[in-house]
Design a protein around this motif. Structure first.
Motif, short mmCIF file in Angstrom:
data_model
loop_
_atom_site.label_atom_id
_atom_site.label_comp_id
_atom_site.label_asym_id
_atom_site.label_seq_id
_atom_site.Cartn_x
_atom_site.Cartn_y
_atom_site.Cartn_z
N HIS A 224 0.85 -1.15 0.06
CA HIS A 224 0.05 0.05 -0.02
C HIS A 224 1.06 1.12 -0.02
CE1 HIS A 224 0.62 -1.31 3.91
NE2 HIS A 224 -0.04 -0.49 4.85
N HIS A 304 -4.48 -4.76 5.38
CA HIS A 304 -4.29 -3.35 4.63
C HIS A 304 -4.84 -3.44 3.15
CE1 HIS A 304 -3.06 -1.48 8.07
NE2 HIS A 304 -1.75 -1.94 8.06
N ASP A 307 -7.01 -0.81 1.09
CA ASP A 307 -6.10 0.25 0.59
C ASP A 307 -5.02 -0.04 -0.35
OD1 ASP A 307 -6.58 2.62 2.91
OD2 ASP A 307 -6.56 0.65 3.92
N THR A 308 -4.33 -1.07 -0.36
CA THR A 308 -3.35 -1.50 -1.54
C THR A 308 -4.28 -1.61 -2.73
OG1 THR A 308 -2.30 -2.79 -0.01
CG2 THR A 308 -1.80 -3.19 -2.05
N PRO A 553 -7.13 6.11 -0.33
CA PRO A 553 -6.30 4.81 0.09
C PRO A 553 -5.23 5.78 0.95
CG PRO A 553 -5.83 5.49 -2.37
CD PRO A 553 -7.10 6.24 -1.86
#
Ligand code: MGD
Ligand code: MGD
Ligand code: SF4
Ligand code: MO
Length: 692
Positions: A224, A304, A307-308, A553
């Motif tokens: 991310h 995560h 977000d990635t 993100p």
């Protein structure tokens, strides 16, 4: 001399997601050889070692051939052979009993990696029974890519390897070993031969690094941050596609402000990738048109992942690589039956509210329950108790995070039925074991419901042995005992006819054709806009607040905080010779990879007094396992790469085939989860090693 082998066409399955067209050689009604079919539109003659060995699983002496009922204590390895009639009756009685006491949602239906049409028959079975709870590995496999895609741009942006790309960004995808869903490595290699440039983002120096222009050896679990760093450079240096951004994106100015803080210098500290390499990669991706991101599974292996995947889709969007040939595309399905009617989604209209994961506030459109939430329901009764489990095509004792907790959870269930070809650590925990017929022994449809824009015919070539039944037949018969009969057929093969009927074909006509592909259409957004609330690619999510999602993100930190007690970083990858936990029992594959291998950098090995071939203990805060040391500089000296899916079919039944000796998921935890998908940390975990 002409041999007397008869060659039959079909498609490979169940050795990975499948895809290769095969020629299966038959002699005296037995399979004697398998080779790649040059006519295959995905593989063009390519076949991997697993494909070659795939018939071996059918004739293996340890194959389950009769239904079994548990005799001793759960997991003790004592069984009695029973008839199919008894097995189905007993399964139905137990599931119905739980339904009476706890409601239908007290029974969960489990499946592993999607393998074929039975995946959707299972969802239908759950729906007709009345349970909203399908437990699947989607939390760590494809849902983050697919569903984040739908929220961000209205579709799942699949890498289009069918058309030339100037640049391929191979991100967390070891495609020459795994071939990934719908993407066979021969397609990518062909692109490279025709002049596409390659950039590899992987903590390991994978084979394809030798074909690449650059290799970004990032710290595991920091994808991310890296993606945000690339966004920073592309926006700061004004390398994005201004036209597309202006017309087709929502929230660009917010994103611009937001990524200012992710400078290459800051991102480099997190990811270990030098700042200049971050700049060079960003410039190359933004200026090569079209460029494609072939994204792999490890981006879905930490908390995560939302977000990635969001950041990567933003990259595709601002560089105008979405839905263009040779970019990341919206693959259109051929004219076939929709998933909703096939699985009878209408029977549980409130499924989203009723499923276990509703309580945990997961992202809208995620229709399966993450294993970690399922186990909480069993062990803590949260949000309600689950007491029964029907499982097929999976081996949760190896594949779910925190295997000891999985064991504990299964010990606490009232009833478990498992359908498999072999006795596995999971089947060994069951009350009833059902022997299945599988690839080459059944008619099946591949890639239905997977969003790649095609379906493949997998026709039957030999009869199954003894009492092995196709999963679809088992569920068709069980369905008649646990739900209204009207939802089921006299002959389960009707499911195959249903899927292809809208195309105007019968199943056998479909087999003649081999596959059905949707129309090749690109930039559909120019006519209809993107299928998001704003009609644009949502760089900032317009409904973030409503769905409790992060609008932009973000880098929320490492998957796990650094801990000096566990100074090394654990990651893993899938073996070229096995599918997850499967097929250690196939001799010609086991000979290629006899042991669970831990890749350790020579300088790290020296520091800990470890030599090539030594037995080593890998330990995390959550547990320890044994692997065999392999010294190699393909990993960074701070990283250990372990092997996923190891148990020992040759070990004793009452040890559950040494399920906990080398099982990677003994080292993971199911406590800390990504809130969108319920994803645990499988990678980027602090660990230590020592010689055994
Ligand atoms: N730590 C860690 N955990 C992971 C991963 C990781 O990389 N690291 N990877 C994750 C991913 S991406 C996935 S998809 C999951 C996979 O997890 P699973 O799907 O649970 O793993 P498999 O080993 O593929 O289990 C397949 C089982 O199905 C059986 N089988 C094969 N064909 C048939 C059939 O036709 N019918 C029936 N009934 N059974 C059949 C096989 O014998 C085998 O026992 O694991 C996840 N877990
Ligand atoms: N032979 C074989 N083929 C398979 C499977 C199998 O088990 N065996 N499983 C099938 C399934 S269900 C799936 S989901 C796919 C998965 O296939 P892939 O997407 O290729 O997944 P992996 O092999 O887990 O990892 C791919 C690469 O990511 C790297 N990697 C590890 N950690 C990180 C990280 O934190 N960041 C980045 N950027 N890279 C990292 C690994 O070194 C590896 O080279 O393969 C499918 N095909
Ligand atoms: S790459 Fe996958 S589909 Fe192709 S032969 Fe190998 S296992 Fe089968
Ligand atoms: Mo997967």
């Amino acid at each position: 001399m002409k041999d007397d082998i008869r060659w039959v066409k079909t498609h490979c399955a169940r050795m990975d997601h499948g895809g290769c067209a095969l020629l299966v050689g038959l002699k005296d009604k037995k399979i004697v050889r398998v080779k790649g079919d040059p006519d295959g539109f995905l593989n063009k003659g390519y076949i991997c070692p697993k494909g070659v060995a795939s018939p071996d699983r059918l004739t293996h002496p340890d194959r389950l051939k009769h239904p079994l009922k548990r005799m001793g204590k759960r997991g003790e390895g004592k069984w009695k052979r029973i008839s199919w009639k008894e097995a189905l009756k007993e399964t139905a009685e137990n599931l119905n009993k739980i339904k009476e006491k706890h409601g239908a949602k007290g029974v969960a239906f489990g499946v592993g990696m999607p393998k074929g049409l039975e995946h959707f028959v299972l969802i239908r079975l759950a729906n007709t029974f009345g349970s909203p709870n399908i437990i699947a590995s989607q939390d760590v496999c494809h849902a983050p890519r697919e569903i984040t895609g739908v929220h961000t741009c209205g579709f799942y942006p699949v890498a289009d390897l069918h058309h030339p790309s100037k640049l391929i960004l191979l991100w967390a995808s070891n495609i020459t070993s795994t071939n990934e869903e719908g993407e066979i490595c021969s397609m990518l290699l062909e692109q490279i031969r025709s002049g596409s440039e390659l950039i590899v983002v992987d903590p390991r120096k994978i084979d394809l690094v030798k074909n690449s222009k650059t290799w970004l050896q990032l710290r595991p679990g920091t994808d991310h941050a890296l993606a945000l760093g690339l966004l920073n450079v592309i926006i700061e240096e004004i390398l994005y596609d201004k036209d597309f951004v202006e017309k087709w994106t929502y929230g660009f100015d917010d994103l611009k402000d937001h990524v200012k803080k992710y400078t290459p210098e800051r991102v480099s500290e997190i990811t270990w990738v030098p700042p200049d390499l971050i700049r060079e990669t960003a410039r190359l991706y933004a200026t090569s048109k079209p460029a494609v991101i072939q994204w792999g599974n490890p981006i879905e292996h930490n908390i995560h992942t939302f977000d990635t995947t969001r950041a990567l889709i933003c990259l595709m969007a601002i560089c105008a690589n979405l839905d263009v040939p040779g970019g990341n595309v919206n693959a259109k399905d051929p004219k076939i039956m929709g998933l909703g009617p096939f699985v009878r989604a209408d029977l549980i209209p409130d499924k989203r509210k009723e499923m276990i994961s509703a309580y945990h506030g997961v992202i809208p459109r995620l229709m399966t329950v993450a294993p970690s939430f399922f186990k909480k329901a069993i062990l803590e009764g949260v949000p309600y108790p689950v007491k029964g489990f029907y499982a097929m095509c999976g081996n949760p004792m190896l594949s779910y995070a925190d295997s000891r907790q999985t064991y504990e959870a299964f010990m606490n269930l009232d009833f478990i039925a498992v359908a498999d070809l072999f006795m596995t650590p999971t089947a060994a925990m069951a009350d009833i074991v059902l022997p299945v017929a599988s690839q080459f022994e059944i008619d099946d449809i591949g890639h239905y419901g997977l969003g790649h824009g095609f379906i493949l015919a997998r026709s039957k070539v030999v009869d199954p042995p003894e009492e092995c039944w196709p999963d679809m037949k088992i569920m068709n018969e069980l369905g008649k005992l646990i739900s209204p009969e009207e939802y089921w057929y006299d002959d389960y093969n009707q499911f195959l006819e249903d899927v292809v009927k809208p195309s105007g074909l019968t199943f056998s006509q479909f087999v003649e054709k081999g596959y059905l592909k949707g129309p090749e259409r690109f930039k559909l957004y120019e006519e209809k806009g993107f299928r998001t609330p704003t009609g644009k690619v949502e760089l900032k999510l317009s409904q973030a607040e409503k769905f409790n999602l992060s609008p932009m993100p973000e880098f929320h930190g490492l998957p796990e905080e650094d801990d000096p007690e566990y100074p090394l970083i654990l990651t893993s990858s899938k073996s070229q010779y096995y599918l997850h936990s499967s097929y250690r029992w196939i001799k010609r594959l086991r000979e290629k990879r006899p042991d669970p291998k831990a890749e350790i950098h020579p300088s790290t090995a020296l520091k800990y007094g470890i030599k090539e071939g030594d037995e080593v203990i890998i330990e995390t805060r959550f547990g320890k396992i044994t692997h065999i040391a392999h010294l190699t500089n393909i990993v960074d000296s701070r990283v250990i790469n372990a092997s996923h899916g190891w148990w020992f079919p040759e070990a004793k039944a009452d040890s559950l085939y040494e399920w906990d000796k080398s099982n990677l998921n003994i080292l993971t935890s199911a406590e800390k989860l990504g809130k969108e998908f319920g994803t645990p940390n499988l990678k980027g975990i602090g660990c230590k090693i020592l010689r055994k």
